[in-house]
Design a protein around this motif. Structure first.
Motif, PDB file in Angstrom:
ATOM      1  N   THR A 158       7.776  -5.954 -12.342  1.00 20.70           N
ATOM      2  CA  THR A 158       8.382  -4.879 -13.123  1.00 20.70           C
ATOM      3  C   THR A 158       7.776  -3.508 -12.820  1.00 20.70           C
ATOM      4  O   THR A 158       8.295  -2.501 -13.288  1.00 20.70           O
ATOM      5  CB  THR A 158       8.238  -5.160 -14.631  1.00 20.70           C
ATOM      6  OG1 THR A 158       6.848  -5.242 -14.969  1.00 20.70           O
ATOM      7  CG2 THR A 158       8.929  -6.471 -15.008  1.00 20.70           C
ATOM      8  N   PHE A 159       6.700  -3.494 -12.019  1.00 20.82           N
ATOM      9  CA  PHE A 159       6.039  -2.228 -11.687  1.00 20.82           C
ATOM     10  C   PHE A 159       4.972  -2.561 -10.657  1.00 20.82           C
ATOM     11  O   PHE A 159       4.354  -3.623 -10.727  1.00 20.82           O
ATOM     12  CB  PHE A 159       5.394  -1.633 -12.944  1.00 20.82           C
ATOM     13  CG  PHE A 159       5.092  -0.160 -12.881  1.00 20.82           C
ATOM     14  CD1 PHE A 159       6.012   0.742 -12.376  1.00 20.82           C
ATOM     15  CD2 PHE A 159       3.882   0.336 -13.363  1.00 20.82           C
ATOM     16  CE1 PHE A 159       5.729   2.106 -12.354  1.00 20.82           C
ATOM     17  CE2 PHE A 159       3.588   1.683 -13.345  1.00 20.82           C
ATOM     18  CZ  PHE A 159       4.523   2.573 -12.838  1.00 20.82           C
ATOM     19  N   ALA A 160       4.741  -1.681  -9.683  1.00 21.25           N
ATOM     20  CA  ALA A 160       3.728  -1.965  -8.662  1.00 21.25           C
ATOM     21  C   ALA A 160       3.215  -0.665  -8.070  1.00 21.25           C
ATOM     22  O   ALA A 160       3.941   0.334  -7.987  1.00 21.25           O
ATOM     23  CB  ALA A 160       4.311  -2.848  -7.552  1.00 21.25           C
ATOM     24  N   GLY A 161       1.936  -0.698  -7.644  1.00 20.57           N
ATOM     25  CA  GLY A 161       1.356   0.481  -7.031  1.00 20.57           C
ATOM     26  C   GLY A 161       0.102   0.143  -6.253  1.00 20.57           C
ATOM     27  O   GLY A 161      -0.457  -0.954  -6.379  1.00 20.57           O
ATOM     28  N   ASN A 162      -0.360   1.093  -5.478  1.00 20.04           N
ATOM     29  CA  ASN A 162      -1.518   0.881  -4.608  1.00 20.04           C
ATOM     30  C   ASN A 162      -2.857   1.162  -5.274  1.00 20.04           C
ATOM     31  O   ASN A 162      -3.893   0.797  -4.740  1.00 20.04           O
ATOM     32  CB  ASN A 162      -1.388   1.770  -3.359  1.00 20.04           C
ATOM     33  CG  ASN A 162      -0.431   1.188  -2.339  1.00 20.04           C
ATOM     34  OD1 ASN A 162      -0.637   0.080  -1.866  1.00 20.04           O
ATOM     35  ND2 ASN A 162       0.630   1.927  -2.028  1.00 20.04           N
ATOM     36  N   ASN A 163      -2.841   1.799  -6.437  1.00 19.48           N
ATOM     37  CA  ASN A 163      -4.094   2.198  -7.075  1.00 19.48           C
ATOM     38  C   ASN A 163      -3.993   1.942  -8.572  1.00 19.48           C
ATOM     39  O   ASN A 163      -3.278   2.642  -9.285  1.00 19.48           O
ATOM     40  CB  ASN A 163      -4.356   3.684  -6.800  1.00 19.48           C
ATOM     41  CG  ASN A 163      -5.719   4.129  -7.278  1.00 19.48           C
ATOM     42  OD1 ASN A 163      -6.331   3.499  -8.140  1.00 19.48           O
ATOM     43  ND2 ASN A 163      -6.212   5.232  -6.726  1.00 19.48           N
TER      44      ASN A 163
ATOM     45  N   ALA B  95       1.084  13.631  -9.638  1.00 21.80           N
ATOM     46  CA  ALA B  95       0.294  13.378  -8.426  1.00 21.80           C
ATOM     47  C   ALA B  95       0.133  11.886  -8.161  1.00 21.80           C
ATOM     48  O   ALA B  95      -0.185  11.484  -7.033  1.00 21.80           O
ATOM     49  CB  ALA B  95      -1.077  14.036  -8.542  1.00 21.80           C
ATOM     50  N   TRP B  96       0.331  11.063  -9.168  1.00 23.26           N
ATOM     51  CA  TRP B  96       0.156   9.623  -9.021  1.00 23.26           C
ATOM     52  C   TRP B  96       1.419   8.919  -8.540  1.00 23.26           C
ATOM     53  O   TRP B  96       1.349   7.804  -8.029  1.00 23.26           O
ATOM     54  CB  TRP B  96      -0.258   9.000 -10.362  1.00 23.26           C
ATOM     55  CG  TRP B  96      -1.602   9.406 -10.849  1.00 23.26           C
ATOM     56  CD1 TRP B  96      -2.542  10.145 -10.179  1.00 23.26           C
ATOM     57  CD2 TRP B  96      -2.175   9.102 -12.131  1.00 23.26           C
ATOM     58  NE1 TRP B  96      -3.661  10.324 -10.955  1.00 23.26           N
ATOM     59  CE2 TRP B  96      -3.469   9.693 -12.155  1.00 23.26           C
ATOM     60  CE3 TRP B  96      -1.729   8.398 -13.235  1.00 23.26           C
ATOM     61  CZ2 TRP B  96      -4.308   9.583 -13.268  1.00 23.26           C
ATOM     62  CZ3 TRP B  96      -2.564   8.291 -14.338  1.00 23.26           C
ATOM     63  CH2 TRP B  96      -3.833   8.871 -14.354  1.00 23.26           C
ATOM     64  N   TRP B  97       2.567   9.529  -8.732  1.00 16.80           N
ATOM     65  CA  TRP B  97       3.827   8.826  -8.484  1.00 16.80           C
ATOM     66  C   TRP B  97       3.972   8.366  -7.040  1.00 16.80           C
ATOM     67  O   TRP B  97       4.586   7.336  -6.768  1.00 16.80           O
ATOM     68  CB  TRP B  97       5.007   9.716  -8.877  1.00 16.80           C
ATOM     69  CG  TRP B  97       5.029  10.049 -10.348  1.00 16.80           C
ATOM     70  CD1 TRP B  97       4.388   9.375 -11.353  1.00 16.80           C
ATOM     71  CD2 TRP B  97       5.687  11.159 -10.966  1.00 16.80           C
ATOM     72  NE1 TRP B  97       4.613   9.988 -12.575  1.00 16.80           N
ATOM     73  CE2 TRP B  97       5.410  11.091 -12.373  1.00 16.80           C
ATOM     74  CE3 TRP B  97       6.494  12.200 -10.516  1.00 16.80           C
ATOM     75  CZ2 TRP B  97       5.911  12.015 -13.288  1.00 16.80           C
ATOM     76  CZ3 TRP B  97       6.990  13.120 -11.428  1.00 16.80           C
ATOM     77  CH2 TRP B  97       6.707  13.021 -12.792  1.00 16.80           C
ATOM     78  N   LYS B  98       3.385   9.122  -6.110  1.00 21.89           N
ATOM     79  CA  LYS B  98       3.505   8.727  -4.703  1.00 21.89           C
ATOM     80  C   LYS B  98       2.686   7.487  -4.374  1.00 21.89           C
ATOM     81  O   LYS B  98       2.877   6.876  -3.317  1.00 21.89           O
ATOM     82  CB  LYS B  98       3.103   9.879  -3.783  1.00 21.89           C
ATOM     83  CG  LYS B  98       1.662  10.330  -3.889  1.00 21.89           C
ATOM     84  CD  LYS B  98       1.382  11.478  -2.942  1.00 21.89           C
ATOM     85  CE  LYS B  98      -0.078  11.952  -3.010  1.00 21.89           C
ATOM     86  NZ  LYS B  98      -0.413  12.532  -4.330  1.00 21.89           N
ATOM     87  N   SER B  99       1.774   7.088  -5.275  1.00 19.05           N
ATOM     88  CA  SER B  99       0.981   5.874  -5.024  1.00 19.05           C
ATOM     89  C   SER B  99       1.704   4.613  -5.487  1.00 19.05           C
ATOM     90  O   SER B  99       1.278   3.504  -5.179  1.00 19.05           O
ATOM     91  CB  SER B  99      -0.387   5.969  -5.714  1.00 19.05           C
ATOM     92  OG  SER B  99      -0.266   5.807  -7.125  1.00 19.05           O
ATOM     93  N   TYR B 100       2.809   4.775  -6.215  1.00 16.50           N
ATOM     94  CA  TYR B 100       3.570   3.606  -6.635  1.00 16.50           C
ATOM     95  C   TYR B 100       4.246   2.984  -5.416  1.00 16.50           C
ATOM     96  O   TYR B 100       4.668   3.690  -4.496  1.00 16.50           O
ATOM     97  CB  TYR B 100       4.639   3.986  -7.662  1.00 16.50           C
ATOM     98  CG  TYR B 100       4.114   4.596  -8.947  1.00 16.50           C
ATOM     99  CD1 TYR B 100       2.777   4.473  -9.320  1.00 16.50           C
ATOM    100  CD2 TYR B 100       4.958   5.313  -9.788  1.00 16.50           C
ATOM    101  CE1 TYR B 100       2.309   5.036 -10.504  1.00 16.50           C
ATOM    102  CE2 TYR B 100       4.490   5.869 -10.974  1.00 16.50           C
ATOM    103  CZ  TYR B 100       3.174   5.739 -11.321  1.00 16.50           C
ATOM    104  OH  TYR B 100       2.710   6.295 -12.482  1.00 16.50           O
ATOM    105  N   ALA B 101       4.334   1.685  -5.397  1.00 13.50           N
ATOM    106  CA  ALA B 101       4.953   0.962  -4.280  1.00 13.50           C
ATOM    107  C   ALA B 101       6.340   0.496  -4.702  1.00 13.50           C
ATOM    108  O   ALA B 101       6.472  -0.342  -5.596  1.00 13.50           O
ATOM    109  CB  ALA B 101       4.093  -0.228  -3.872  1.00 13.50           C
TER     110      ALA B 101
END
Length: 250
Positions: free
Chosen positions: A126-131, A166-172
């Motif tokens: 339901t949600f994923a990211g690198n950090n 600034a965090w949104w680009k780390s989402y996968a």
């Protein structure tokens, strides 16, 4: 007819465009907000207005992501205190969203350092990211008992308690965007999950002091849960471990 490799390349190109549209959509919806990780269910009066933003952020992720691409990922929910956490995790409602780390299906399972024992699960991403520090999904253990009581049948949602542009680009948005950076711990949220196996890291040897009677009893309690689950046990290299071998590691 397009071959599968060319088709996937086309899909990835579209999804790269979708990354920009995801970020634009999040900005248009004004999804920058600052909650509190002590209130993961957004029950505090000052955080209730943020609940809608957190739902919207996850909804945008769903709309722009390629969820099927995550089918080739291994998901592990790590247990910092296996004695306390293992039993409660095994009995937890499967419709509670949980946080997991991600590893490629090929190769070793990544040791995040978040616990000596983990439960491999599969379910709906339901949600994923690198950090994980930029996912900020909070700690459900910090929620108050009265807040947990509002979910007697389970179904507790996990949502980002804080969101910064600034965090949104780390989402996968797709599995190919996962970087597996050793300096960062990735994270995904899984819903409607089911257990697959137990994963044991080398740190399991440092959890118990065999000379202490209380630790010996805790060992037996943990082994009883693993034995009763009927799930296989493996190490970080995906090699099977028997219960006798596991006991010898403790």
């Amino acid at each position: 007819m397009l071959d599968s490799q060319k088709l996937r390349s086309m899909i990835r190109a579209v999804l790269l465009e979708d990354r920009a549209s995801f970020i634009a959509a999040a900005a248009d919806a004004d999804l920058e907000y600052y909650g509190d990780d002590r209130d993961p269910l957004f029950m505090w009066k000052q955080n209730i207005p943020l609940r809608k933003k957190a739902r919207r952020l996850k909804d945008l992720w769903r709309q722009h992501s390629d969820q099927r691409s995550f089918e080739d990922i291994t998901f592990v929910h790590w247990l910092p205190n296996p004695v306390q956490n293992l039993s409660s995790m095994w009995s937890a409602p499967r419709n509670d969203e949980i946080s997991v780390s991600m590893s490629p299906n090929s190769g070793p399972i990544i040791d995040t350092g978040w616990g000596p024992v983990g439960m491999e699960v599969r379910g709906r991403v339901t949600f994923a990211g690198n950090n994980m520090d930029q996912m900020m999904t909070g700690y459900m253990s910090k929620a108050k008992a009265k807040d947990h009581a509002k979910y007697p049948q389970g179904g507790r949602p996990k949502r980002p308690v804080e969101s910064r542009p600034a965090w949104w680009k780390s989402y996968a948005l797709q599995a190919s965007e996962l970087t597996y950076d050793p300096g960062e711990v990735n994270e995904a949220l899984i819903d409607n999950w089911e257990p697959v196996s137990w994963v044991v890291s080398a740190n399991i040897a440092n959890v118990f002091a065999p000379s202490r009677v209380s630790d010996k009893m805790a060992q037996e309690e943990m082994l009883d849960v693993i034995r009763a689950s009927g799930l296989p046990v493996m190490d970080l290299n995906r090699q099977p471990i028997s219960l006798d071998e596991l006991e010898a590691l403790l």
